[in-house]
Design a protein around this motif. Structure first.
Motif, PDB file in Angstrom:
ATOM      1  N   GLN A   1      11.508  19.004   7.482  1.00  0.00           N
ATOM      2  CA  GLN A   1      11.395  19.194   8.941  1.00  0.00           C
ATOM      3  C   GLN A   1      12.804  19.096   9.515  1.00  0.00           C
ATOM      4  N   THR A   2      13.025  19.717  10.655  1.00  0.00           N
ATOM      5  CA  THR A   2      14.372  19.684  11.231  1.00  0.00           C
ATOM      6  C   THR A   2      14.402  18.995  12.592  1.00  0.00           C
ATOM      7  N   PHE A   3      15.625  18.536  12.961  1.00  0.00           N
ATOM      8  CA  PHE A   3      15.827  17.947  14.298  1.00  0.00           C
ATOM      9  C   PHE A   3      17.173  18.421  14.838  1.00  0.00           C
ATOM     10  N   ARG A   4      17.320  18.261  16.188  1.00  0.00           N
ATOM     11  CA  ARG A   4      18.601  18.597  16.813  1.00  0.00           C
ATOM     12  C   ARG A   4      19.309  17.356  17.339  1.00  0.00           C
ATOM     13  N   THR A   5      18.533  16.347  17.772  1.00  0.00           N
ATOM     14  CA  THR A   5      19.156  15.150  18.349  1.00  0.00           C
ATOM     15  C   THR A   5      18.723  13.909  17.576  1.00  0.00           C
ATOM     16  N   GLU A   6      19.495  12.851  17.776  1.00  0.00           N
ATOM     17  CA  GLU A   6      19.189  11.579  17.109  1.00  0.00           C
ATOM     18  C   GLU A   6      17.796  11.070  17.529  1.00  0.00           C
ATOM     19  N   GLU A   7      17.474  11.217  18.824  1.00  0.00           N
ATOM     20  CA  GLU A   7      16.180  10.741  19.329  1.00  0.00           C
ATOM     21  C   GLU A   7      15.037  11.485  18.626  1.00  0.00           C
ATOM     22  N   GLU A   8      15.248  12.804  18.474  1.00  0.00           N
ATOM     23  CA  GLU A   8      14.220  13.603  17.809  1.00  0.00           C
ATOM     24  C   GLU A   8      14.054  13.163  16.351  1.00  0.00           C
ATOM     25  N   ALA A   9      15.177  12.846  15.709  1.00  0.00           N
ATOM     26  CA  ALA A   9      15.130  12.405  14.299  1.00  0.00           C
ATOM     27  C   ALA A   9      14.310  11.124  14.176  1.00  0.00           C
ATOM     28  N   VAL A  10      14.561  10.179  15.081  1.00  0.00           N
ATOM     29  CA  VAL A  10      13.842   8.898  15.036  1.00  0.00           C
ATOM     30  C   VAL A  10      12.348   9.115  15.311  1.00  0.00           C
ATOM     31  N   ALA A  11      12.055   9.967  16.292  1.00  0.00           N
ATOM     32  CA  ALA A  11      10.646  10.213  16.636  1.00  0.00           C
ATOM     33  C   ALA A  11       9.913  10.824  15.440  1.00  0.00           C
ATOM     34  N   LEU A  12      10.541  11.789  14.768  1.00  0.00           N
ATOM     35  CA  LEU A  12       9.894  12.399  13.591  1.00  0.00           C
ATOM     36  C   LEU A  12       9.734  11.373  12.477  1.00  0.00           C
ATOM     37  N   ALA A  13      10.763  10.549  12.269  1.00  0.00           N
ATOM     38  CA  ALA A  13      10.711   9.546  11.193  1.00  0.00           C
ATOM     39  C   ALA A  13       9.526   8.608  11.390  1.00  0.00           C
ATOM     40  N   ASN A  14       9.295   8.200  12.640  1.00  0.00           N
ATOM     41  CA  ASN A  14       8.225   7.232  12.915  1.00  0.00           C
ATOM     42  C   ASN A  14       6.866   7.881  13.159  1.00  0.00           C
TER      43      ASN A  14
ATOM     44  N   LEU B   1       0.819  -1.225   0.000  1.00  0.00           N
ATOM     45  CA  LEU B   1       0.000   0.000   0.000  1.00  0.00           C
ATOM     46  C   LEU B   1       0.855   1.279   0.000  1.00  0.00           C
ATOM     47  N   GLY B   2       0.256   2.352   0.412  1.00  0.00           N
ATOM     48  CA  GLY B   2       0.895   3.659   0.297  1.00  0.00           C
ATOM     49  C   GLY B   2       2.001   3.897   1.315  1.00  0.00           C
ATOM     50  N   GLY B   3       2.614   5.069   1.224  1.00  0.00           N
ATOM     51  CA  GLY B   3       3.687   5.406   2.143  1.00  0.00           C
ATOM     52  C   GLY B   3       3.846   6.904   2.322  1.00  0.00           C
ATOM     53  N   LYS B   4       4.599   7.265   3.348  1.00  0.00           N
ATOM     54  CA  LYS B   4       4.958   8.680   3.582  1.00  0.00           C
ATOM     55  C   LYS B   4       6.321   8.589   4.244  1.00  0.00           C
ATOM     56  N   SER B   5       7.322   8.237   3.446  1.00  0.00           N
ATOM     57  CA  SER B   5       8.561   7.717   4.022  1.00  0.00           C
ATOM     58  C   SER B   5       9.561   8.813   4.383  1.00  0.00           C
ATOM     59  N   PRO B   6      10.236   8.619   5.530  1.00  0.00           N
ATOM     60  CA  PRO B   6      11.201   9.600   6.005  1.00  0.00           C
ATOM     61  C   PRO B   6      12.574   9.421   5.350  1.00  0.00           C
ATOM     62  N   ASN B   7      13.201  10.544   5.040  1.00  0.00           N
ATOM     63  CA  ASN B   7      14.576  10.541   4.558  1.00  0.00           C
ATOM     64  C   ASN B   7      15.373  11.382   5.574  1.00  0.00           C
ATOM     65  N   VAL B   8      16.070  10.702   6.490  1.00  0.00           N
ATOM     66  CA  VAL B   8      16.711  11.372   7.626  1.00  0.00           C
ATOM     67  C   VAL B   8      18.161  11.719   7.275  1.00  0.00           C
ATOM     68  N   ILE B   9      18.506  13.001   7.355  1.00  0.00           N
ATOM     69  CA  ILE B   9      19.838  13.432   6.923  1.00  0.00           C
ATOM     70  C   ILE B   9      20.567  14.127   8.082  1.00  0.00           C
ATOM     71  N   PHE B  10      21.706  13.553   8.499  1.00  0.00           N
ATOM     72  CA  PHE B  10      22.509  14.140   9.571  1.00  0.00           C
ATOM     73  C   PHE B  10      23.532  15.104   8.971  1.00  0.00           C
ATOM     74  N   ALA B  11      24.007  16.025   9.818  1.00  0.00           N
ATOM     75  CA  ALA B  11      24.928  17.077   9.346  1.00  0.00           C
ATOM     76  C   ALA B  11      26.241  16.496   8.830  1.00  0.00           C
ATOM     77  N   ASP B  12      26.621  15.286   9.303  1.00  0.00           N
ATOM     78  CA  ASP B  12      27.904  14.722   8.868  1.00  0.00           C
ATOM     79  C   ASP B  12      27.780  13.904   7.581  1.00  0.00           C
ATOM     80  N   ALA B  13      26.602  13.917   6.953  1.00  0.00           N
ATOM     81  CA  ALA B  13      26.426  13.140   5.710  1.00  0.00           C
ATOM     82  C   ALA B  13      27.250  13.752   4.589  1.00  0.00           C
ATOM     83  N   GLU B  14      27.643  12.936   3.633  1.00  0.00           N
ATOM     84  CA  GLU B  14      28.335  13.443   2.443  1.00  0.00           C
ATOM     85  C   GLU B  14      27.316  14.316   1.699  1.00  0.00           C
ATOM     86  N   PHE B  15      27.612  15.628   1.623  1.00  0.00           N
ATOM     87  CA  PHE B  15      26.573  16.607   1.289  1.00  0.00           C
ATOM     88  C   PHE B  15      25.976  16.429  -0.113  1.00  0.00           C
ATOM     89  N   GLU B  16      26.814  16.442  -1.141  1.00  0.00           N
ATOM     90  CA  GLU B  16      26.277  16.393  -2.508  1.00  0.00           C
ATOM     91  C   GLU B  16      25.567  15.062  -2.773  1.00  0.00           C
TER      92      GLU B  16
END
Ligand code: NAD
Length: 494
Positions: free
Chosen positions: A396-409, A254-269
């Motif tokens: 959407q933005t986050f400051r901590t890993e926990e916040e990122a996971v909570a938003l993703a889910n 079925l459908g989705g609304k999937s999170p793409n979580v990007i941390f500041a240390d990711a390879e930018f381009e």
């Protein structure tokens, strides 16, 4: 134009009502084909053919795995020979850029080859059991489920059909297939190949027509042993309800609304490019689309500026011209997406790119929408909560890993998700927490015939592709054998 007919019991068959439907090219509204428009009575005919082919004639069910495998390889080779026509059909029908259609056809061909291969692999189990009834031997065999109803959407017309048809046929089932009314052309061509390859009559039946009639009739039919469906969550729920009558097996993608979580240390381009692939591929009409970018606050402005710059540079045009983006599939779909865009603006999200229909040059009459990015989004906005199924992404933005996971889910869906970071341990930690069936680390969307595909939560149940995708179309039977035939003295002799 010659009417393309339903395929029932090995014969091309007009709809009983005589109805037809014109297919149009979403790039310019020109008519590209005319299809038979079936209804409930056509489903009854097709189900009767499949039932008789499975339970009475049994030619396909009883064919050995090597024989079924050989047929699947033959179908793959025929598809290969028609690759250009099949790809052109998907682009004309659906609108997607031609090179994307070509990729879909290659994946579909490989899917047939994959199942042609694994159906010959060893399977089943042998069990060492207790000898309370005398010495016993116990083993399992996998058998086809029976008559499978299969219903697909329009976003990957041929590929979604093959994800269902290849494993179902490999397992020895008989099928009644219904493609989307928007994009049935390449599936019709696939059934022409089945006919040419000599698939036994009644093994694969095609009924085209509206979901509310043909789809519902398949899902509710008492002689259908299993229904598998790819499409929206709302229709999936109605299919599950309709299937209750005879307790048929059900598979729902079925459908989705999937999170793409990007941390500041990711390879930018890399993160920018994969985010584009995640949301703009196939005009965003992808169930697993990374439609919610959840990004660490410290790099958000830089990231959004670069994403917008690249999205604005995308070429838009008719799919046959191979632009970066083609039209959406239909006027209805375009209007749905434009309505969501307006809702996003009204709810206070900042539209930093796109946000409107595109009508320049060759695109004047088509259903084109510019790639759209909404910044400053919050969890309660409709565009963050509901599947849009178009080229629209929220930030959407986050400051901590926990916040990122909570938003993703924070979604009722659970189809897919990705995390971008250079910290390997964090990537694994976050991935373990994301409640979704298909996930990626430092990439978005690569999909493989070998690996199982499917969702958690309201994204459905069951899996397609891989060994799991084959097992969905099989029943498991246990066989217990007494190794010393004869009375065992359980009851006293009288
Ligand atoms: P849809 O649910 O409107 O239609 C899908 C199919 O179901 C079509 O063939 C349609 O004719 C038929 N249908 C419609 N009403 C029916 C009913 N009452 N009973 C039985 N069949 C019915 O979806 P769509 O607009 O064609 O496709 C878009 C949706 O598909 C999106 O939600 C997308 O996320 C989902 N999708 C999911 C996956 C996945 O693998 N999870 C893949 C592709 C698309």
């Amino acid at each position: 134009m010659e009417v393309r007919l339903n395929y029932i019991n090995g014969a091309w068959t007009p709809a009983i009502s005589g109805k037809t439907r014109e297919l149009t090219n979403p790039a310019d509204r020109s008519v590209i084909a005319v299809m038979a428009e079936g209804g409930k009575a056509d489903v009854d005919l097709a189900v009767a053919a499949a039932k008789s082919a499975f339970y009475e004639t049994g030619a396909w069910r009883r064919a050995t795995a090597p024989a079924r495998s050989e047929m699947l390889y033959r179908i793959a080779s025929e598809m290969d020979a028609c690759r250009a026509e099949l790809a052109r059909a998907d682009t004309l029908d659906n609108g997607k850029p031609l090179r994307e259609s070509e990729g879909d056809i290659d994946d579909a061909i490989n899917c047939f080859r994959y199942y042609a291969g694994i159906i010959k692999a060893p399977y089943g189990g042998v069990y060492d059991v207790t000898d309370g009834f005398g010495p016993m031997h116990s083993y399992t065999i996998h058998e086809p489920v029976g008559v499978c109803g299969q219903i697909t959407p329009w976003n990957y017309p041929l590929l979604m059909a093959v994800w269902k048809l290849a494993p179902a046929l490999a397992a020895g089932n008989c099928v009644v297939f219904k493609p989307s009314t928007n994009c049935p052309l390449s599936t019709h061509m696939l059934f022409e190949l089945f006919d040419r390859c000599g698939l036994p009559a009644g093994t694969a039946n095609l009924v085209m027509g509206p979901g509310g009639e043909v789809g519902e009739a398949i899902a509710a039919h008492d002689d259908v042993d299993m229904v598998t469906f790819t499409g929206s969550t709302e229709v999936g729920q109605s299919i599950a309800r309709a299937a209750v009558g005879n307790l048929k097996k059900v598979g729902l993608e079925l459908g989705g609304k999937s999170p793409n979580v990007i941390f500041a240390d990711a390879e930018f381009e890399g993160a920018v490019e994969w985010a584009m692939i995640g949301i703009f591929f196939n005009q965003g009409q992808v169930c697993s689309a990374g439609s919610r970018i959840i990004i660490e606050e410290s790099i958000k402005d830089k990231f959004v500026a670069r994403l917008a710059q690249r999205a604005n540079a995308m070429t838009i045009g008719p799919g046959l011209d191979n632009p970066d983006m083609g039209p959406l599939v239909s006027e209805d779909q375009m209007n749905k997406v434009l309505k969501m865009i307006e809702l996003g603006k009204a709810e206070g999200a900042a539209c930093v790119c796109g946000g409107e229909r595109y009508t320049e040059g060759a695109c004047a009459k088509g259903f084109f929408v510019r790639p759209t990015i909404f910044d400053n989004c919050t969890r309660d906005m409709t565009i963050v909560r509901e599947e849009i199924f178009g080229p629209v992404v929220t930030i959407q933005t986050f400051r901590t890993e926990e916040e990122a996971v909570a938003l993703a889910n924070d979604t009722e869906y659970g189809l897919a998700g990705a995390v971008f970071t250079s910290d390997g341990a964090r990537a694994l930690r976050v991935m373990k927490e994301i409640r979704a069936g298909i996930t990626w680390i430092n990439c978005y969307n690569p999909t493989f015939n070998e690996a199982p595909w499917g969702g958690y939560k309201k994204s459905g149940y069951g899996r397609e592709l891989g060994v799991h995708g084959l097992e969905e179309y099989q029943e498991i039977k246990q066989v217990n054998i007494a190794l010393r035939p004869g009375a065992i003295g359980w009851y006293e002799e009288r």
